[in-house]
Design a protein around this motif. Structure first.
Motif, short mmCIF file in Angstrom:
data_model
loop_
_atom_site.label_atom_id
_atom_site.label_comp_id
_atom_site.label_asym_id
_atom_site.label_seq_id
_atom_site.Cartn_x
_atom_site.Cartn_y
_atom_site.Cartn_z
N PRO A 36 -35.99 22.71 -40.72
CA PRO A 36 -35.29 23.57 -39.83
C PRO A 36 -34.14 24.01 -40.48
CG PRO A 36 -35.14 20.93 -39.40
CD PRO A 36 -36.39 21.29 -40.54
N LEU A 37 -33.31 24.90 -39.71
CA LEU A 37 -32.13 25.56 -40.32
C LEU A 37 -31.27 24.53 -41.04
CD1 LEU A 37 -30.96 28.34 -41.13
CD2 LEU A 37 -29.82 28.08 -38.73
N ASP A 38 -30.76 23.67 -40.24
CA ASP A 38 -29.85 22.69 -40.64
C ASP A 38 -30.29 21.84 -41.79
OD1 ASP A 38 -28.20 23.57 -38.53
OD2 ASP A 38 -28.62 21.92 -37.21
N LEU A 39 -31.27 21.80 -42.12
CA LEU A 39 -31.82 20.86 -43.55
C LEU A 39 -31.89 21.94 -44.24
CD1 LEU A 39 -33.03 18.23 -44.19
CD2 LEU A 39 -35.33 19.11 -43.73
N ARG A 40 -32.29 23.09 -44.03
CA ARG A 40 -32.50 24.18 -45.42
C ARG A 40 -30.81 24.27 -45.75
NH1 ARG A 40 -35.39 27.33 -41.78
NH2 ARG A 40 -33.90 29.18 -42.08
N GLY A 41 -30.14 24.22 -44.91
CA GLY A 41 -28.65 24.63 -45.33
C GLY A 41 -28.22 23.43 -46.48
N ARG A 42 -28.63 22.14 -46.31
CA ARG A 42 -28.04 21.15 -46.89
C ARG A 42 -28.73 21.47 -48.47
NH1 ARG A 42 -26.83 16.08 -45.42
NH2 ARG A 42 -26.35 15.83 -43.13
N PHE A 43 -29.35 22.10 -48.84
CA PHE A 43 -30.17 22.80 -49.96
C PHE A 43 -30.04 24.00 -50.48
CE2 PHE A 43 -32.65 19.18 -48.11
CZ PHE A 43 -32.32 17.95 -48.68
N ALA A 44 -29.06 24.74 -49.79
CA ALA A 44 -28.66 26.14 -50.00
C ALA A 44 -27.62 26.19 -51.22
CB ALA A 44 -27.93 26.73 -48.79
N PHE A 45 -28.13 27.04 -52.22
CA PHE A 45 -27.32 27.16 -53.36
C PHE A 45 -26.91 28.58 -53.68
CE2 PHE A 45 -30.23 23.66 -54.31
CZ PHE A 45 -29.34 22.42 -54.71
N ALA A 46 -25.42 28.77 -53.52
CA ALA A 46 -25.04 30.23 -54.02
C ALA A 46 -25.42 30.71 -55.31
CB ALA A 46 -23.58 30.16 -53.58
N LEU A 47 -25.45 31.92 -55.56
CA LEU A 47 -25.83 32.24 -56.90
C LEU A 47 -24.81 31.78 -58.03
CD1 LEU A 47 -28.17 34.00 -58.29
CD2 LEU A 47 -26.57 35.99 -58.13
N ASP A 48 -23.94 31.55 -57.79
CA ASP A 48 -22.78 31.10 -58.84
C ASP A 48 -22.90 29.67 -58.80
OD1 ASP A 48 -21.57 30.24 -56.31
OD2 ASP A 48 -19.69 31.26 -56.60
N GLN A 49 -23.69 28.95 -58.03
CA GLN A 49 -23.88 27.60 -58.19
C GLN A 49 -24.99 27.21 -59.09
OE1 GLN A 49 -23.72 26.72 -53.78
NE2 GLN A 49 -22.12 25.27 -53.95
N ILE A 50 -25.81 28.00 -58.97
CA ILE A 50 -27.40 27.86 -59.82
C ILE A 50 -27.18 27.25 -60.93
CG2 ILE A 50 -29.31 29.05 -60.76
CD1 ILE A 50 -29.26 28.79 -57.60
N ALA A 51 -26.12 27.79 -61.95
CA ALA A 51 -25.99 27.42 -63.35
C ALA A 51 -25.65 25.87 -63.40
CB ALA A 51 -24.86 28.15 -64.19
N PRO A 52 -24.59 25.39 -62.76
CA PRO A 52 -24.21 24.10 -62.94
C PRO A 52 -25.07 23.14 -62.11
CG PRO A 52 -22.74 25.23 -61.34
CD PRO A 52 -23.43 26.24 -61.90
N THR A 53 -26.00 23.70 -61.07
CA THR A 53 -26.90 22.83 -60.66
C THR A 53 -28.21 22.71 -61.47
OG1 THR A 53 -26.29 23.73 -58.23
CG2 THR A 53 -28.41 22.70 -58.34
N LEU A 54 -28.63 23.67 -62.19
CA LEU A 54 -29.68 23.45 -63.05
C LEU A 54 -29.20 22.71 -64.43
CD1 LEU A 54 -30.85 27.35 -63.52
CD2 LEU A 54 -32.28 25.36 -62.87
N GLN A 55 -28.22 22.54 -64.60
CA GLN A 55 -27.55 21.70 -65.61
C GLN A 55 -27.71 20.42 -65.38
OE1 GLN A 55 -23.74 23.27 -66.62
NE2 GLN A 55 -24.42 24.58 -68.40
N SER A 56 -27.33 20.07 -63.82
CA SER A 56 -27.45 18.87 -63.45
C SER A 56 -28.90 18.19 -63.37
CB SER A 56 -26.81 18.54 -62.10
OG SER A 56 -26.97 17.45 -61.44
N LEU A 57 -29.71 19.20 -62.82
CA LEU A 57 -31.15 18.81 -62.88
C LEU A 57 -31.80 18.62 -64.01
CD1 LEU A 57 -33.90 18.93 -61.21
CD2 LEU A 57 -33.95 21.38 -61.42
#
Length: 423
Positions: free
Chosen positions: A14-35
């Motif tokens: 559902p949309l609300d659950l998808r929203g919890r895992f939405a990453f803006a383009l400028d968040q991708i870099a730090p998120t990838l580093q964390s992963l």
């Protein structure tokens, strides 16, 4: 080397659950580093990773020597603040050929809410670029994505996957294009802010209309949708007074009673000096009073009307999908063949190093003989004999060791490697 993917999209979550895992383009870099830093370095050194995040999907692609799907699920669940079990119930996990097939289908628009849409390809390229910039994209994932782009290009050029209406929203755009010569000169109003309107806005926005407005009972939700497409949001209560501003009206709410009445449309037509209005009622029950259809300057279409337009392209659409799947199958086989060959790379490197070592040794020996005054012919003969002996030594030793069965198997292998006839 193995590849795996974890994702959730508009069909699984559902949309609300998808929203919890939405990453803006400028968040991708730090998120990838964390992963990447979350993987145990002992078993998973230098994991390759990429994240695709759009309004309809979030997908993680990884590559390493060993598949780590459970770890990836746990990391994503923690990042979204949900239990891993909840995430698993709405997610899909894929590896190797299944992961390759999925990313090829996504790039080709076969997994999109709007079949054949091209927007996802640009979003994927942005995601790959972000992964490259942070150093998270290695050889394997780079090959996977570059091949997915090539497959998508072939699908779009070799099939008519994007040429046929595949949804109510696409059908609405097609009909509107028949009424208005240039949709870029139209003003479009969307009533509601649910998934159907979201899809409709996506379709109409691709035609670059003069303006887009979202009228919704909850202004905040309307503003979120309007912001994504550079439009404005308005309260539903303001709709009757502003209806005359719009050439196209698309409505889909959960109201149990019509919210656009005959009188409001008549007043809008009068203010518009009877310039035509194109209206689409995607709601069940109706959002627009059925009597509106009888007005001379209104072109009103309901869900049933649009369904007929959608069905007209059914045969062509299925043929295009079938053609696309054949192209994707070939792409998957090619990638898996490449991935399989990657396992031989260390051995190939060792063989090349050994050959270079032999060559260098024989060259050094040849130079010494030439310096002593040996003839060129004699030196070349000695060098060629030396290289041949070094190349054949291992094979000859194997032929004289082991039991009879082992020697027979060795003989067959050596025959295949050394006695091949040139074609």
């Amino acid at each position: 080397m193995s590849v795996w993917a974890l994702g959730l999209n508009h069909t699984t979550a559902p949309l609300d659950l998808r929203g919890r895992f939405a990453f803006a383009l400028d968040q991708i870099a730090p998120t990838l580093q964390s992963l990447r830093s979350s993987f145990p370095t002992g078993r998973h050194p230098q994991v390759e990773a990429a994240i695709i995040s759009t309004c309809n999907r979030t997908e993680i692609y990884c590559a390493s020597e060993h598949i780590a799907l459970d770890h990836t699920v746990g990391w994503l669940a923690e990042s979204g603040g949900v239990a891993p079990a909840l995430l698993r119930s709405h997610a899909y996990t894929l590896h190797d050929d299944e992961a390759a097939r999925h990313v090829f289908r996504v790039a080709s628009g076969l997994d999109s809410m709007v079949l054949g849409e091209a927007q996802i390809l640009g979003q994927m390229k942005d995601a790959v670029r972000a992964a490259e910039n942070v150093g998270a994209l290695g050889t394997t994932l780079n090959q996977l994505f570059q091949r997915s782009f090539a497959v998508a290009k072939e699908v779009r050029t070799s099939t008519e996957i994007g040429a046929h209406s595949i949804s109510m929203a696409a059908a609405a755009v097609r009909l509107a294009g028949q009424l208005f010569e240039d949709l870029r000169k139209t003003r479009v109003l969307f009533v509601g802010a649910g998934e159907m309107i979201d899809l409709a806005v996506t379709h109409f926005a691709a035609k670059e209309p003069k303006s887009i407005a979202i009228a919704n009972r909850t202004l905040e939700r309307g503003e979120k949708l309007a912001t994504r497409f550079g439009g404005e949001a308005m309260r539903l209560a303001d709709l009757p007074a502003r209806l005359a501003e719009f050439d196209i009206v698309v409505s889909c709410t959960a109201s149990t009673l019509p919210i656009i009445g005959l009188g409001a449309v008549e007043r809008a037509l009068k203010a518009r000096k009877h310039r035509p209005m194109f209206m689409v009622d995607l709601a069940v029950p109706r959002d627009i009073e059925p009597e509106v259809k009888a007005l001379e300057d209104v072109y009103l279409y309901t869900v049933d009307d649009l369904a007929q337009v959608v069905q007209q392209g059914q045969a062509n659409r299925q043929a295009a999908v079938a053609q696309a799947e054949v192209i994707i199958d070939a792409g998957v086989q090619s990638f898996m063949h490449w991935l399989g060959q990657r396992g031989s790379v260390p051995l190939i490197q060792q063989l090349n190093a050994q050959a270079d070592e032999w060559r260098a040794a024989e060259m050094a020996r040849a130079r010494k003989l030439l310096a002593k005054g040996e003839s060129v012919d004699a030196v070349l003969e000695a060098m060629s004999r030396g290289l041949t002996q070094k190349m054949m030594h291992g094979a000859m030793a194997e032929l004289h060791s082991g039991d009879a069965a082992a020697r027979e198997q060795t003989a067959q292998t050596i025959s295949r490697l050394f006695l091949r006839k040139e074609r």
